[in-house]
Scaffold this active site. Sequence first.
Site, PDB file in Angstrom:
ATOM      1  N   TYR A 145     -12.497 -10.964   6.869  1.00 41.12           N
ATOM      2  CA  TYR A 145     -13.098  -9.925   7.425  1.00 41.12           C
ATOM      3  C   TYR A 145     -14.584 -10.065   7.742  1.00 41.12           C
ATOM      4  CZ  TYR A 145      -8.870  -7.194   6.985  1.00 41.12           C
ATOM      5  OH  TYR A 145      -7.413  -6.794   6.964  1.00 41.12           O
ATOM      6  N   ARG A 201       0.869  -1.195   0.207  1.00 43.30           N
ATOM      7  CA  ARG A 201      -0.010  -0.041  -0.119  1.00 43.30           C
ATOM      8  C   ARG A 201       0.756   1.227  -0.080  1.00 43.30           C
ATOM      9  NH1 ARG A 201      -4.124  -1.995   4.405  1.00 43.30           N
ATOM     10  NH2 ARG A 201      -2.969  -0.492   5.682  1.00 43.30           N
ATOM     11  N   ARG A 255      -7.633  13.290   4.295  1.00 47.23           N
ATOM     12  CA  ARG A 255      -8.413  12.536   5.457  1.00 47.23           C
ATOM     13  C   ARG A 255      -8.813  13.468   6.502  1.00 47.23           C
ATOM     14  NH1 ARG A 255     -10.289   9.424   7.416  1.00 47.23           N
ATOM     15  NH2 ARG A 255      -9.329   7.955   8.185  1.00 47.23           N
ATOM     16  N   ARG A 258      -1.202   6.932   5.471  1.00 50.04           N
ATOM     17  CA  ARG A 258      -1.081   8.257   6.578  1.00 50.04           C
ATOM     18  C   ARG A 258       0.289   8.623   6.862  1.00 50.04           C
ATOM     19  NH1 ARG A 258      -4.082   4.592  10.841  1.00 50.04           N
ATOM     20  NH2 ARG A 258      -3.424   3.183   9.384  1.00 50.04           N
ATOM     21  N   ASP A 269     -10.247  -0.090  -1.779  1.00 52.37           N
ATOM     22  CA  ASP A 269      -9.931  -0.912  -0.756  1.00 52.37           C
ATOM     23  C   ASP A 269     -10.449  -2.299  -0.804  1.00 52.37           C
ATOM     24  OD1 ASP A 269      -8.722  -0.938   2.240  1.00 52.37           O
ATOM     25  OD2 ASP A 269     -10.302  -2.135   2.378  1.00 52.37           O
TER      26      ASP A 269
HETATM   27  O1  CP3 Z   1      -1.910   3.507  -2.933  1.00 52.98           O
HETATM   28  C1  CP3 Z   1      -2.459   2.526  -2.065  1.00 52.98           C
HETATM   29  O2  CP3 Z   1      -1.740   1.659  -1.967  1.00 52.98           O
HETATM   30  C2  CP3 Z   1      -3.778   2.379  -1.554  1.00 52.98           C
HETATM   31  C3  CP3 Z   1      -4.615   1.520  -1.841  1.00 52.98           C
HETATM   32  C4  CP3 Z   1      -5.128   0.302  -0.964  1.00 52.98           C
HETATM   33  C5  CP3 Z   1      -5.848   0.646   0.284  1.00 52.98           C
HETATM   34  N1  CP3 Z   1      -6.037  -0.677   0.767  1.00 52.98           N
HETATM   35  C6  CP3 Z   1      -6.167   1.820   0.984  1.00 52.98           C
HETATM   36  C7  CP3 Z   1      -6.260   1.925   2.198  1.00 52.98           C
HETATM   37  C8  CP3 Z   1      -4.870  -0.925  -0.964  1.00 52.98           C
HETATM   38  C9  CP3 Z   1      -3.885  -1.572  -2.035  1.00 52.98           C
HETATM   39  C10 CP3 Z   1      -5.472  -1.577   0.201  1.00 52.98           C
HETATM   40  C11 CP3 Z   1      -5.665  -2.976   0.200  1.00 52.98           C
HETATM   41  C12 CP3 Z   1      -6.005  -3.565   1.437  1.00 52.98           C
HETATM   42  N2  CP3 Z   1      -6.868  -3.316   2.231  1.00 52.98           N
HETATM   43  C13 CP3 Z   1      -5.765  -4.826   2.119  1.00 52.98           C
HETATM   44  C14 CP3 Z   1      -4.587  -5.893   1.304  1.00 52.98           C
HETATM   45  C15 CP3 Z   1      -3.231  -5.169   1.508  1.00 52.98           C
HETATM   46  C16 CP3 Z   1      -2.670  -5.429   2.634  1.00 52.98           C
HETATM   47  O3  CP3 Z   1      -2.011  -4.389   2.932  1.00 52.98           O
HETATM   48  O4  CP3 Z   1      -2.390  -6.560   3.097  1.00 52.98           O
HETATM   49  C17 CP3 Z   1      -6.209  -4.969   3.177  1.00 52.98           C
HETATM   50  C18 CP3 Z   1      -6.039  -6.220   4.091  1.00 52.98           C
HETATM   51  C19 CP3 Z   1      -7.167  -4.137   3.510  1.00 52.98           C
HETATM   52  C20 CP3 Z   1      -8.190  -3.760   4.343  1.00 52.98           C
HETATM   53  C21 CP3 Z   1      -7.917  -2.811   5.256  1.00 52.98           C
HETATM   54  N3  CP3 Z   1      -7.983  -1.347   4.697  1.00 52.98           N
HETATM   55  C22 CP3 Z   1      -7.038  -2.535   6.581  1.00 52.98           C
HETATM   56  C23 CP3 Z   1      -6.559  -3.652   7.252  1.00 52.98           C
HETATM   57  C24 CP3 Z   1      -6.994  -1.171   6.884  1.00 52.98           C
HETATM   58  C25 CP3 Z   1      -6.577  -0.581   8.038  1.00 52.98           C
HETATM   59  C26 CP3 Z   1      -5.077  -0.470   7.804  1.00 52.98           C
HETATM   60  C27 CP3 Z   1      -4.240   0.771   8.757  1.00 52.98           C
HETATM   61  O5  CP3 Z   1      -3.497   1.123   8.332  1.00 52.98           O
HETATM   62  O6  CP3 Z   1      -5.282   1.268   9.608  1.00 52.98           O
HETATM   63  C28 CP3 Z   1      -7.816  -0.688   5.837  1.00 52.98           C
HETATM   64  C29 CP3 Z   1      -7.776   1.093   5.636  1.00 52.98           C
HETATM   65  C30 CP3 Z   1      -7.027   1.669   4.528  1.00 52.98           C
HETATM   66  N4  CP3 Z   1      -6.949   1.056   3.366  1.00 52.98           N
HETATM   67  C31 CP3 Z   1      -5.980   2.460   4.613  1.00 52.98           C
HETATM   68  C32 CP3 Z   1      -5.579   3.069   3.159  1.00 52.98           C
HETATM   69  C33 CP3 Z   1      -4.752   4.179   2.786  1.00 52.98           C
HETATM   70  C34 CP3 Z   1      -5.667   3.330   5.967  1.00 52.98           C
HETATM   71  C35 CP3 Z   1      -6.751   4.071   6.541  1.00 52.98           C
HETATM   72  C36 CP3 Z   1      -6.932   5.531   6.741  1.00 52.98           C
HETATM   73  O7  CP3 Z   1      -6.903   6.214   5.801  1.00 52.98           O
HETATM   74  O8  CP3 Z   1      -7.024   5.866   8.118  1.00 52.98           O
END
Ligand code: CP3
Length: 321
Positions: A128, A2, A15, A6, A51
């Site tokens: 999930y 990713r 955000r 943040r 996501d």
């Molecule tokens: O440019 C990029 O890489 C962003 C695109 C992206 C997001 N989620 C945005 C996001 C991608 C490729 C994902 C995939 C994703 N989402 C996965 C598989 C990849 C991995 O890391 O294993 C999974 C398991 C998820 C589910 C998910 N979404 C989780 C577990 C979380 C919380 C993680 C955290 O850091 O708190 C998210 C939220 C999320 N998705 C964020 C982002 C940028 C952070 C949330 C925020 O803005 O507060």
Amino acid sequence: MRQAGRYLPEYRALRQRYGFLELARNPEAAAEATLQPVERLGVDGAILFADILLIAEPLGVGLEFPRGEGPVIARPVRTDADVVRLKPVDVAAAVPFVFEAARRVVRALGGRVPLIGFAGAPFTVASYLVEGGASRDYLHTKRLMYEEPEAWHRLLGLLADATAAYLNGQIDAGAALVQLFDSWVGTLSPTDYRAYVLPHVRRVIQALRPGVPVIHFGTGTAALLGLMREAGGHVIGLDWRVDLDAAWAALGHDVAVQGNLDPAVLLARPAYIRRRVQDVLDRAGGRPGHIFNLGHGVHPETPVDHVRALVDFVHELSARR
Ligand code: CP3
């Protein structure tokens, strides 16, 4: 990995204005979040801001991203009756904003770098849905899998079809390649992976538009790599728990690999990061078919200058070979 998130000040600013789901559903803002790391870091690919759980929401399970926490599912799917109650997903109608964001990004990129689309693989998305959020031991998930295998396979089949449509929609909107994230599949043994997961991953990958490269990634997968290859993908994504040279040799050099620097290395100073980039490149040995990447996403604590330095080191050191 990713790459949005943040650790980037301009993402934190976005955000301030939007909740996470609000941001993902707004094509203009999602396109901006996609382009931020491209502009700031000089990476060779843009990853669509979306996501893996956006596709799960239309099932009617109640998805939320409460502030400062990971995803939460209000009505977890724990039994056969819960699976039967899920609404069928009409992907084009459910997530048009994802495809619109992709079209905007492709237009803005003007061919500078490719757009990478992505989705969660059926096991990881199901984990999930069944757990209701993140998990350590996946006990609800495994109970459903072992105790109600028909319900399990119905759930994964439904997710596989929705996921293929979701990825094809991104490809049709201009994604040049796609990544399938089976982030949490490392909790399974090879025998369980083969019985409960592999057929569904294969079904997703076989349903994708032909000729579009597919990256198949998971973490904790040292014991599963051969089976992941069997399930499909032109590129196997490696996390940092394996040595890239040994993992690639075990997979066979006739498949491409992506990886695999430990994202925690980015907390150390740039001179050390540079040595570790060199180490990954040395293990790839200059063979064609290696995509440099982190072994998982960027930690929010990471100094953005270190991520920039990483990208510069990869460009500098890989050009030397
Ligand atoms: O440019 C990029 O890489 C962003 C695109 C992206 C997001 N989620 C945005 C996001 C991608 C490729 C994902 C995939 C994703 N989402 C996965 C598989 C990849 C991995 O890391 O294993 C999974 C398991 C998820 C589910 C998910 N979404 C989780 C577990 C979380 C919380 C993680 C955290 O850091 O708190 C998210 C939220 C999320 N998705 C964020 C982002 C940028 C952070 C949330 C925020 O803005 O507060």
